[in-house]
Design an enzyme around this catalytic site. Structure first.
Site, PDB file in Angstrom:
ATOM      1  N   GLU A  10       2.831   4.828  -4.271  1.00 12.05           N
ATOM      2  CA  GLU A  10       2.996   5.785  -5.382  1.00 12.05           C
ATOM      3  C   GLU A  10       4.424   6.370  -5.454  1.00 12.05           C
ATOM      4  O   GLU A  10       4.856   6.609  -6.597  1.00 12.05           O
ATOM      5  CB  GLU A  10       1.959   6.923  -5.248  1.00 12.05           C
ATOM      6  CG  GLU A  10       0.533   6.508  -5.409  1.00 12.05           C
ATOM      7  CD  GLU A  10      -0.018   5.833  -4.145  1.00 12.05           C
ATOM      8  OE1 GLU A  10      -0.949   5.031  -4.271  1.00 12.05           O
ATOM      9  OE2 GLU A  10       0.506   6.094  -3.049  1.00 12.05           O
ATOM     10  N   ASP A  23       0.833  -1.201   0.000  1.00 16.03           N
ATOM     11  CA  ASP A  23       0.000   0.000   0.000  1.00 16.03           C
ATOM     12  C   ASP A  23       0.870   1.255   0.000  1.00 16.03           C
ATOM     13  O   ASP A  23       2.042   1.227   0.395  1.00 16.03           O
ATOM     14  CB  ASP A  23      -0.918  -0.008   1.228  1.00 16.03           C
ATOM     15  CG  ASP A  23      -2.122   0.893   1.062  1.00 16.03           C
ATOM     16  OD1 ASP A  23      -2.398   1.317  -0.073  1.00 16.03           O
ATOM     17  OD2 ASP A  23      -2.806   1.172   2.069  1.00 16.03           O
ATOM     18  N   ASP A  67      -8.711   4.410  -3.546  1.00 14.58           N
ATOM     19  CA  ASP A  67      -9.713   4.682  -2.500  1.00 14.58           C
ATOM     20  C   ASP A  67     -10.953   5.357  -3.079  1.00 14.58           C
ATOM     21  O   ASP A  67     -11.255   6.527  -2.803  1.00 14.58           O
ATOM     22  CB  ASP A  67      -9.091   5.553  -1.406  1.00 14.58           C
ATOM     23  CG  ASP A  67      -7.967   4.837  -0.672  1.00 14.58           C
ATOM     24  OD1 ASP A  67      -7.905   3.593  -0.740  1.00 14.58           O
ATOM     25  OD2 ASP A  67      -7.145   5.522  -0.028  1.00 14.58           O
TER      26      ASP A  67
END
Length: 790
Positions: A405, A402, A470
């Site tokens: 990026e 997670d 999300d």
């Protein structure tokens, strides 16, 4: 008279781009063993082919050196024949299918496929105060796809797309920048351009309406590949062959996941799975979010150790779940907080990104004050992999990466191979590579499951499973999901999927939840996930919603043979699991913008319900086929739009006439999966004189099972002639696969009257639904033929 030279080129990993502007002058052309160089007054073009449908171009400005290393390419070298045709006004590099024409004055580089112009450089390479630029000419009517995961509509033309992976919390119908930004463009003219460079920048898809496509970057390679193909499947196959094919995922990953943000304890984790089993709702895996390493949301990231109070015996928990047929997946993040138990070790072992003084770069973000693991540094990779190795030895079956990026990544932070901005977009890509290569070394007999929130071009070769971030728990959030998945499937990441039910916000909407889970049956990964305010797991919803969710999940499991074959097709050729309708009708321009109805594999047409309260919705049925309602068998002719009635328990789903559809009875999880007994549905259509289908099967866990000969393919073929339907069944075995007998219930749909004869087989005819059932026992690899005379 033109001088004809025949050059045999050995294909390697790099072929390079050309630049054009009014000041550029052609000087000379030279053919080498493996590439062709064109010298200009301001630099050097390097052209290198990857087969007869891909040409790579690099421009090396005067004073710079050629940069051969690509983050994305996986294609191995091969020989190709090229002709170099030199003239006084232009020079042409010809391959069997693709060619490059270089006009000398004014200087211009153009690309052709089978004699048809694909695209040409406009100014080619240029440089301004902010960016290095490569630009190309577009025609007025080109539709453009690509650029990664965005919510912009299928036609991305008119947008200037930032290439900087970034999360967009709570997005709905519009999102210009998300977790996967990919420097790849597809054109409706049947070509693609991949800009083979990692640093951040922009992809401008004619935002100024000047018929210009441009790639802008802060630094790096001036390299791109032009890719061509005769149809969409072949074009995508060529791109995926170039950048790497997705390894087969473990079969259990096509089942249902239990997931939320998040499970706080060992007891809660076990009790949740027990609830699934009590309700007899299938489940194959449970994902444990960040509470596994700390009780609090903030301050504990980077511990990488089970919290002893909340998870007192993780080995036993993982073992107990495994005995129930349920896999355990853990979340990890690349951040080590200064308050975590691993901070001192991370500093001592020098595994973090640094500042310009060589000190660990510390900064604040939502979860606390942190450093970031420098995964580009060999020592850091090993340190991080040792954590994965430890828990994989515990029995953890998959990993969730997670915030990759990375979520916060200061521009002046330094990594071993460059600045943050130079490697930002390939951080998640290289993180997946780290895990994938670790499995190859230490767990070579296990297929990894690598769920990642960010990646780049070519990430699929490392087994990366992407999801769409999300998304808001609203109808607007649902509406953008088909577009995102369809676009990403075309860009090589065929397992893009969403948090089913939506992630962000405490919105309790049972209709939305039901429709999202029904859509989920026909998207690559079935994973309800959300903030814990409103349960994401069906077992904790009210009875009617729970019952509807159970039906969807059971259907998902019944389709496992079909879905696993889709995964195999993606593995072999890069074919997306979810496919836009324009794959069917290349000449129908109206379909380029249709993302509300799509194909699930070759034979299933799906139209998700994306708005509340609807009683009916319009569905376009592709021409060249008839389509049968999956639930009622009602036939609809292709080539028209029909308003169809909606049902509460399902979304509009149709099967192509003449298609074979393998299905099993629902199972609690894939630990009991086998093809010893299954149903084979055949959708008889008298207009389809011949059809065929191949069902792929292996043990679901051995890496490269097909290449190792550890597989079986069941070949089915139909022939209709002289009022007789012949169905042939023939198993094909890999050299290292053991055959097992199979009882196949052949279910033939759309039979209007009882057959006169089914030679050699007993049969049952159901007059009320026009279905014929024939049990077929396959005891060896010899072909079986079933003749049905009408």
């Amino acid at each position: 008279m033109k001088n004809l030279k025949l050059v045999f080129l050995f294909i390697s990993f790099s072929f390079f781009l050309n630049a054009q502007n009014s000041q550029r002058k052609f000087e000379s052309i030279t053919a080498y063993k493996t590439y062709v160089e064109v010298k200009t007054n301001d630099g050097l073009y390097r052209f290198q082919p990857y087969g007869n449908e891909i040409i790579e171009t690099s421009f090396i400005p005067r004073g710079e050196k050629f940069q051969p290393n690509s983050h994305a390419l996986a294609l191995k070298p091969q020989f190709v024949e090229m002709k170099l045709i030199e003239g006084t006004l232009e020079t042409e590099i010809q391959m069997k299918n693709i060619s490059v024409k270089i006009e000398h004055t004014p200087f211009k580089v153009s690309y052709y496929y089978k004699g048809n112009l694909l695209t040409s450089e406009k100014n080619g390479y240029s440089k301004n105060e902010s960016y290095e630029v490569l630009d190309f000419n577009l025609t007025d009517n080109e539709i453009l796809f690509g650029g990664g995961a965005r919510a912009l509509g299928m036609n991305r033309r008119g947008n200037r797309l930032q290439l900087y992976n970034r999360a967009h919390y709570g997005y709905e119908t519009h999102s210009e920048l998300m977790n996967f930004t990919i420097p790849l463009v597809y054109s409706s003219k049947m070509y693609a351009i991949h800009f083979d460079n990692a640093p951040i920048g922009y992809l401008d898809l004619d935002s100024k309406k000047s018929n210009t496509l441009s790639y802008e970057t802060i630094s790096g390679r001036k390299t791109y590949q032009v890719i061509a193909g005769d149809n969409w499947k072949k074009l995508i196959e060529n791109y995926v062959t170039l950048t790497g094919k997705q390894p087969m995922i473990p079969r259990w990953a096509l089942g249902n996941f239990s997931s939320r943000f998040g499970y706080h304890s060992q007891n809660e984790t076990i009790q949740t799975i027990e609830k699934f089993q009590e309700e007899e709702i299938p489940v194959d895996a449970i994902i444990i979010d960040l509470y596994w390493f700390g009780k609090e949301l903030k301050g504990t990231m980077g511990n990488f150790e089970f919290d002893k109070d909340s998870f007192p015996n993780p080995k036993k928990m993982i073992s107990d779940l495994s005995k129930k047929g349920v896999k355990t997946i853990l979340i990890t993040e690349p951040f080590v907080l200064t308050t975590s138990s691993k901070w001192d070790e991370a500093v001592e072992k020098n595994i973090l990104g640094v500042n310009d003084k060589g000190e660990p770069y510390k900064y604040d973000f939502y979860f606390g004050n942190t450093g970031i693991i420098d995964i580009f540094k060999p020592e850091s990779k090993q340190w991080f992999w040792d954590i994965y190795k430890k828990y994989t030895n515990y029995g953890v079956a998959g990993w969730w990466g997670d915030l990759g990026e990375p979520e916060v990544h200061p521009s002046d932070l330094l990594h071993a191979t460059g600045t943050a901005d130079e490697v930002h977009n390939i951080y998640g890509h290289n993180w997946a590579k780290l895990v994938f290569e670790g499995y190859q070394k230490d767990f070579p007999n296990q297929r990894p499951f690598i769920l990642m929130r960010a990646g780049y071009s070519g990430s699929q070769q490392y087994g990366l499973i992407p999801w769409s971030g999300d998304v808001n728990r609203t109808w607007g959030g649902l509406q953008s999901q088909p577009e995102i998945a369809l676009q990403m499937g075309m860009q090589g990441l065929g397992f893009m999927h969403s948090d089913l039910g939506g992630f962000a916000g405490a919105n309790l909407d049972d209709e939305l939840y039901t429709r999202w889970l029904q859509y989920g049956v026909f998207q690559p990964i079935y994973r309800p996930h959300a903030q814990e305010d409103v349960p994401s797991e069906p077992v904790f919803r009210e009875p009617i919603t729970k019952g509807l969710a159970k039906k969807s999940i059971e259907l998902r499991y019944s389709l496992l043979p079909y879905n696993y074959t889709l995964a195999f097709q993606n593995n072999q050729k890069g074919t997306p699991l979810m496919r836009p309708l324009f794959f069917e009708e290349m000449g129908n321009a109206k379909l380029f913008t249709n993302d509300k109805t799509y194909l699930w594999g070759e034979n299933i047409l799906v139209s998700p319900v994306l708005k509340p309260g609807l009683k009916q919705q319009e569905v376009y049925f592709p021409s060249n086929s008839n389509w049968f309602n999956f639930y009622t068998d009602k036939k609809i002719e292709g080539g028209k739009t029909v308003s169809v009635k909606l049902a509460e328990e399902s979304i509009p789903t149709y099967v192509r006439g003449g298609a074979f559809m393998p299905m099993i009875q629902p199972i609690q999880n894939t630990s009991t999966y086998n093809l010893n007994s299954f149903d084979l549905h055949f959708y008889f259509d008298e207009t389809v004189l011949e059809s065929e289908y191949e069902l792929y099967n292996d043990d679901g866990e051995t890496p490269n099972a097909f290449e190792k000969g550890k597989y079986e393919i069941l070949e089915f073929e139909s022939k209709f002639k002289n009022n007789t339907l012949r169905i042939e069944i023939e198993p094909e075995l890999g050299e290292n696969y053991q055959f097992s007998s199979k009882l196949i219930k052949l279910i033939v749909h759309n039979i209007s009257k009882i057959p006169r004869k089914v030679r050699g087989y007993e049969f049952t005819y159901h007059r009320e639904n026009k279905v014929l059932e024939i049990p077929v026992l396959v005891t060896n690899t010899k072909e079986k033929t079933i003749k049905i005379k009408f």
